[in-house]
Write a protein that holds these residues in place. Structure first.
Motif, PDB file in Angstrom:
ATOM      1  N   LEU A 165       0.827  -1.197   0.000  1.00 32.88           N
ATOM      2  CA  LEU A 165       0.000   0.000   0.000  1.00 32.88           C
ATOM      3  C   LEU A 165       0.870   1.260   0.000  1.00 32.88           C
ATOM      4  O   LEU A 165       0.591   2.205  -0.737  1.00 32.88           O
ATOM      5  CB  LEU A 165      -0.929  -0.010   1.209  1.00 32.88           C
ATOM      6  CG  LEU A 165      -1.993   1.075   1.241  1.00 32.88           C
ATOM      7  CD1 LEU A 165      -2.972   0.865   0.089  1.00 32.88           C
ATOM      8  CD2 LEU A 165      -2.722   1.073   2.557  1.00 32.88           C
ATOM      9  N   ASN A 166       1.921   1.267   0.804  1.00 33.71           N
ATOM     10  CA  ASN A 166       2.826   2.423   0.831  1.00 33.71           C
ATOM     11  C   ASN A 166       3.519   2.625  -0.507  1.00 33.71           C
ATOM     12  O   ASN A 166       3.712   3.755  -0.952  1.00 33.71           O
ATOM     13  CB  ASN A 166       3.849   2.280   1.948  1.00 33.71           C
ATOM     14  CG  ASN A 166       3.246   2.517   3.308  1.00 33.71           C
ATOM     15  OD1 ASN A 166       2.242   3.197   3.436  1.00 33.71           O
ATOM     16  ND2 ASN A 166       3.858   1.938   4.328  1.00 33.71           N
ATOM     17  N   GLN A 167       3.898   1.527  -1.151  1.00 31.54           N
ATOM     18  CA  GLN A 167       4.548   1.617  -2.458  1.00 31.54           C
ATOM     19  C   GLN A 167       3.585   2.204  -3.491  1.00 31.54           C
ATOM     20  O   GLN A 167       3.967   3.078  -4.273  1.00 31.54           O
ATOM     21  CB  GLN A 167       5.022   0.232  -2.896  1.00 31.54           C
ATOM     22  CG  GLN A 167       5.790   0.224  -4.182  1.00 31.54           C
ATOM     23  CD  GLN A 167       6.242  -1.180  -4.562  1.00 31.54           C
ATOM     24  OE1 GLN A 167       5.795  -2.166  -3.970  1.00 31.54           O
ATOM     25  NE2 GLN A 167       7.105  -1.271  -5.536  1.00 31.54           N
ATOM     26  N   ALA A 168       2.342   1.749  -3.487  1.00 32.54           N
ATOM     27  CA  ALA A 168       1.337   2.278  -4.416  1.00 32.54           C
ATOM     28  C   ALA A 168       1.036   3.742  -4.110  1.00 32.54           C
ATOM     29  O   ALA A 168       0.843   4.553  -5.023  1.00 32.54           O
ATOM     30  CB  ALA A 168       0.062   1.446  -4.341  1.00 32.54           C
ATOM     31  N   SER A 186      -6.258   3.275  -4.767  1.00 31.87           N
ATOM     32  CA  SER A 186      -7.580   3.230  -4.165  1.00 31.87           C
ATOM     33  C   SER A 186      -8.141   1.810  -4.149  1.00 31.87           C
ATOM     34  O   SER A 186      -8.703   1.360  -3.146  1.00 31.87           O
ATOM     35  CB  SER A 186      -8.525   4.160  -4.919  1.00 31.87           C
ATOM     36  OG  SER A 186      -9.810   4.108  -4.386  1.00 31.87           O
ATOM     37  N   VAL A 187      -7.978   1.102  -5.249  1.00 33.09           N
ATOM     38  CA  VAL A 187      -8.466  -0.286  -5.328  1.00 33.09           C
ATOM     39  C   VAL A 187      -7.717  -1.171  -4.335  1.00 33.09           C
ATOM     40  O   VAL A 187      -8.324  -1.985  -3.626  1.00 33.09           O
ATOM     41  CB  VAL A 187      -8.323  -0.828  -6.770  1.00 33.09           C
ATOM     42  CG1 VAL A 187      -8.529  -2.325  -6.820  1.00 33.09           C
ATOM     43  CG2 VAL A 187      -9.286  -0.116  -7.691  1.00 33.09           C
ATOM     44  N   LEU A 188      -6.408  -0.998  -4.242  1.00 32.19           N
ATOM     45  CA  LEU A 188      -5.615  -1.792  -3.312  1.00 32.19           C
ATOM     46  C   LEU A 188      -6.017  -1.497  -1.869  1.00 32.19           C
ATOM     47  O   LEU A 188      -6.152  -2.402  -1.050  1.00 32.19           O
ATOM     48  CB  LEU A 188      -4.128  -1.512  -3.518  1.00 32.19           C
ATOM     49  CG  LEU A 188      -3.149  -2.332  -2.691  1.00 32.19           C
ATOM     50  CD1 LEU A 188      -3.303  -3.811  -3.011  1.00 32.19           C
ATOM     51  CD2 LEU A 188      -1.735  -1.877  -2.944  1.00 32.19           C
ATOM     52  N   LYS A 189      -6.251  -0.239  -1.572  1.00 27.10           N
ATOM     53  CA  LYS A 189      -6.662   0.156  -0.231  1.00 27.10           C
ATOM     54  C   LYS A 189      -8.005  -0.478   0.132  1.00 27.10           C
ATOM     55  O   LYS A 189      -8.201  -0.973   1.247  1.00 27.10           O
ATOM     56  CB  LYS A 189      -6.744   1.676  -0.139  1.00 27.10           C
ATOM     57  CG  LYS A 189      -7.063   2.199   1.239  1.00 27.10           C
ATOM     58  CD  LYS A 189      -7.045   3.712   1.209  1.00 27.10           C
ATOM     59  CE  LYS A 189      -7.462   4.289   2.537  1.00 27.10           C
ATOM     60  NZ  LYS A 189      -7.498   5.769   2.509  1.00 27.10           N
ATOM     61  N   GLN A 190      -8.945  -0.476  -0.820  1.00 26.54           N
ATOM     62  CA  GLN A 190     -10.253  -1.074  -0.565  1.00 26.54           C
ATOM     63  C   GLN A 190     -10.152  -2.583  -0.372  1.00 26.54           C
ATOM     64  O   GLN A 190     -10.837  -3.161   0.462  1.00 26.54           O
ATOM     65  CB  GLN A 190     -11.208  -0.757  -1.703  1.00 26.54           C
ATOM     66  CG  GLN A 190     -11.661   0.686  -1.718  1.00 26.54           C
ATOM     67  CD  GLN A 190     -12.560   1.002  -2.904  1.00 26.54           C
ATOM     68  OE1 GLN A 190     -12.777   0.160  -3.772  1.00 26.54           O
ATOM     69  NE2 GLN A 190     -13.078   2.217  -2.939  1.00 26.54           N
TER      70      GLN A 190
END
Length: 66
Positions: free
Chosen positions: A36-39, A56-60
């Protein structure tokens, strides 16, 4: 053959097809927070809509959007 045990060599373990043959390094396993930090950093640096959407998709997926 029993009197010469050095003649019999142990079988080498063959690497699976597609594996690198000159390296013993393994791929790093990243935690969800690290991904998430990398994205997040990529989205912040580039400012592209694709990168922001990917973040956003990864966070969700990882945290339910919160």
């Amino acid at each position: 053959m029993e009197d010469k045990p050095e003649v019999i060599k142990p079988a080498k373990i063959q690497k699976p097809i597609g594996e690198p043959t000159n390296s013993e390094r393994r791929a790093e396993v990243k935690t969800p927070e690290a991904l998430l930090n990398q994205a997040k950093e990529k989205a912040r640096k580039t400012g592209k809509l694709e990168d922001i959407a990917a973040f956003s998709v990864l966070k969700q997926k990882l945290f339910g959007g919160r």
